[in-house]
Design an enzyme around this catalytic site. Structure first.
Site, PDB file in Angstrom:
ATOM      1  N   TYR A  38      -3.209  -1.629   9.993  1.00 15.90           N
ATOM      2  CA  TYR A  38      -2.962  -1.643   8.546  1.00 15.90           C
ATOM      3  C   TYR A  38      -1.608  -1.008   8.243  1.00 15.90           C
ATOM      4  CZ  TYR A  38      -4.081  -1.360   3.541  1.00 15.90           C
ATOM      5  OH  TYR A  38      -4.070  -1.511   2.176  1.00 15.90           O
ATOM      6  N   SER A  42       0.846  -1.198   0.000  1.00 19.24           N
ATOM      7  CA  SER A  42       0.000   0.000   0.000  1.00 19.24           C
ATOM      8  C   SER A  42       0.880   1.246   0.000  1.00 19.24           C
ATOM      9  CB  SER A  42      -0.866  -0.003   1.260  1.00 19.24           C
ATOM     10  OG  SER A  42      -1.571   1.210   1.379  1.00 19.24           O
TER      11      SER A  42
HETATM   12  N1  NAP Z   1      -8.203  -0.348  -2.752  1.00 20.15           N
HETATM   13  C1  NAP Z   1      -7.233   0.425  -2.287  1.00 20.15           C
HETATM   14  O1  NAP Z   1      -7.359   1.664  -2.237  1.00 20.15           O
HETATM   15  C2  NAP Z   1      -5.915  -0.181  -1.881  1.00 20.15           C
HETATM   16  C3  NAP Z   1      -4.795   0.670  -1.846  1.00 20.15           C
HETATM   17  C4  NAP Z   1      -3.557   0.137  -1.516  1.00 20.15           C
HETATM   18  C5  NAP Z   1      -3.439  -1.209  -1.253  1.00 20.15           C
HETATM   19  N2  NAP Z   1      -4.538  -2.024  -1.282  1.00 20.15           N
HETATM   20  C6  NAP Z   1      -4.312  -3.464  -1.035  1.00 20.15           C
HETATM   21  O2  NAP Z   1      -4.582  -4.146  -2.232  1.00 20.15           O
HETATM   22  C7  NAP Z   1      -4.892  -5.499  -1.957  1.00 20.15           C
HETATM   23  C8  NAP Z   1      -6.095  -5.910  -2.799  1.00 20.15           C
HETATM   24  O3  NAP Z   1      -7.227  -5.172  -2.375  1.00 20.15           O
HETATM   25  P1  NAP Z   1      -8.318  -4.618  -3.386  1.00 20.15           P
HETATM   26  O4  NAP Z   1      -8.283  -3.144  -3.295  1.00 20.15           O
HETATM   27  O5  NAP Z   1      -8.204  -5.268  -4.696  1.00 20.15           O
HETATM   28  O6  NAP Z   1      -9.670  -5.011  -2.622  1.00 20.15           O
HETATM   29  P2  NAP Z   1     -10.577  -6.308  -2.586  1.00 20.15           P
HETATM   30  O7  NAP Z   1     -11.282  -6.490  -3.883  1.00 20.15           O
HETATM   31  O8  NAP Z   1     -11.409  -6.186  -1.360  1.00 20.15           O
HETATM   32  O9  NAP Z   1      -9.522  -7.507  -2.439  1.00 20.15           O
HETATM   33  C9  NAP Z   1      -9.105  -8.038  -1.249  1.00 20.15           C
HETATM   34  C10 NAP Z   1      -9.050  -9.539  -1.466  1.00 20.15           C
HETATM   35  O10 NAP Z   1      -8.463 -10.172  -0.327  1.00 20.15           O
HETATM   36  C11 NAP Z   1      -9.122 -11.383  -0.131  1.00 20.15           C
HETATM   37  N3  NAP Z   1      -8.956 -11.782   1.256  1.00 20.15           N
HETATM   38  C12 NAP Z   1      -9.169 -11.032   2.368  1.00 20.15           C
HETATM   39  N4  NAP Z   1      -8.962 -11.769   3.464  1.00 20.15           N
HETATM   40  C13 NAP Z   1      -8.599 -13.000   3.027  1.00 20.15           C
HETATM   41  C14 NAP Z   1      -8.274 -14.208   3.684  1.00 20.15           C
HETATM   42  N5  NAP Z   1      -8.268 -14.323   5.031  1.00 20.15           N
HETATM   43  N6  NAP Z   1      -7.946 -15.288   2.930  1.00 20.15           N
HETATM   44  C15 NAP Z   1      -7.940 -15.209   1.587  1.00 20.15           C
HETATM   45  N7  NAP Z   1      -8.237 -14.087   0.908  1.00 20.15           N
HETATM   46  C16 NAP Z   1      -8.581 -13.010   1.637  1.00 20.15           C
HETATM   47  C17 NAP Z   1     -10.566 -11.114  -0.497  1.00 20.15           C
HETATM   48  O11 NAP Z   1     -11.234 -12.304  -0.895  1.00 20.15           O
HETATM   49  P3  NAP Z   1     -12.237 -13.112   0.060  1.00 20.15           P
HETATM   50  O12 NAP Z   1     -12.988 -12.109   0.869  1.00 20.15           O
HETATM   51  O13 NAP Z   1     -13.093 -13.874  -0.895  1.00 20.15           O
HETATM   52  O14 NAP Z   1     -11.370 -14.005   0.879  1.00 20.15           O
HETATM   53  C18 NAP Z   1     -10.417 -10.167  -1.677  1.00 20.15           C
HETATM   54  O15 NAP Z   1     -10.443 -10.869  -2.902  1.00 20.15           O
HETATM   55  C19 NAP Z   1      -5.106  -5.586  -0.444  1.00 20.15           C
HETATM   56  O16 NAP Z   1      -3.974  -6.213   0.127  1.00 20.15           O
HETATM   57  C20 NAP Z   1      -5.172  -4.129   0.002  1.00 20.15           C
HETATM   58  O17 NAP Z   1      -4.625  -3.947   1.284  1.00 20.15           O
HETATM   59  C21 NAP Z   1      -5.772  -1.535  -1.578  1.00 20.15           C
END
Ligand code: NAP
Length: 239
Positions: free
Chosen positions: A153, A139
């Site tokens: 986080y 992030s």
């Molecule tokens: N969106 C932002 O602004 C942002 C910015 C910087 C970094 N990030 C990071 O980017 C990454 C991807 O997030 P995203 O933005 O694409 O959001 P997202 O669509 O909510 O993706 C998060 C994914 O993590 C999976 N997950 C969560 N807990 C889990 C567990 N215990 N076991 C297996 N899978 C798990 C979820 O799938 P299930 O719920 O089906 O398990 C989901 O597919 C994350 O690490 C987040 O911290 C996000």
């Protein structure tokens, strides 16, 4: 040509799903892990319908034994791991010292940090064999301090920078490369975990999951002598 196998955690939504679709279009066989099976199957079906190769491997990354079982199933079915994208992650609306709980803190650190170590640990023998690459989706808050990101986080994502550096320092001689990928705001379901959920106009100014997928493509398709240690991607408006 040898099958190139990419294991993606968090592959059922957001950046993980976008990375899966894009890599599959570039010829990778993508293995999708996450907890919601129907999400994984929907992404896999789209990929197969577009002529790509996808497999579904349901997994809760907080379960270390299940990670090892998933790795064994993956290797039994596909025989190799050439790349890993760790997109699974979580946060919580109650993220400040005055409203977090230590149980919630532990769950966030388990998912965002310990699970990344556990998945890399499970995949490492295969990554050594393939001179593979691990992309850790961290992030902007893992790159620089972001006051709103939350106690657990911020701590967990910041630690991923060290995790990637130790991996590169110790495993480069075995051919393994790792990338600390630090996105700013991306318009995904992840935003629902904020205390104030952004509206449509705020989301329109953010990065898209496809912006991140393009970056992941660049890293995983780079020649084996190219190591991308860290990348920071932000929307123009990032503060
Ligand atoms: N969106 C932002 O602004 C942002 C910015 C910087 C970094 N990030 C990071 O980017 C990454 C991807 O997030 P995203 O933005 O694409 O959001 P997202 O669509 O909510 O993706 C998060 C994914 O993590 C999976 N997950 C969560 N807990 C889990 C567990 N215990 N076991 C297996 N899978 C798990 C979820 O799938 P299930 O719920 O089906 O398990 C989901 O597919 C994350 O690490 C987040 O911290 C996000």
């Amino acid at each position: 040509m040898t099958e190139r196998v990419l294991w993606i955690t968090g592959g059922g939504s957001g950046m993980g799903a976008a990375s899966a679709r894009s890599a599959a279009a570039n010829g990778w066989s993508v293995i999708l892990s996450g907890r919601r099976v129907e999400q994984l199957e929907r992404v896999a079906a789209d990929i197969v319908a577009a002529g790509g190769r996808a497999d579904v491997l349901p997994l809760d990354v907080q379960d270390s034994a299940a990670i090892v079982t998933a790795r064994d199933t993956l290797l039994a079915r596909h025989g190799r791991i050439d790349a890993l994208v760790h997109a699974a992650g979580c946060n919580a609306p109650n993220r400040r010292w005055d409203d977090q709980t230590i149980d919630a803190f532990r769950a966030i650190v388990d998912t965002n940090l310990t699970a990344v170590a556990a998945v890399i640990d499970a995949a490492l023998p295969s990554l050594r064999e393939s001179s593979g690459v691990a992309v850790v989706i961290s992030s902007y808050a893992g790159w620089t301090f972001q006051p709103g990101a939350g106690v657990a986080y911020s701590a967990s994502k910041t630690a991923l920078g060290s995790l990637v550096r130790t991996l590169n320092q110790q495993e480069a001689p075995q051919g393994v490369r790792a990338t600390h990928l630090c996105p700013g705001d991306v318009a995904t379901d992840f935003l629902e975990q904020r205390p104030q959920v952004p509206g449509e106009s705020a989301r329109a100014a953010m990065l898209s999951p496809e912006d991140i997928a393009r970056t992941v493509d660049f890293v995983i398709d780079a020649p084996q002598h190219v190591r991308v240690d860290e990348m920071v991607l932000s929307p123009l408006s990032q503060r």
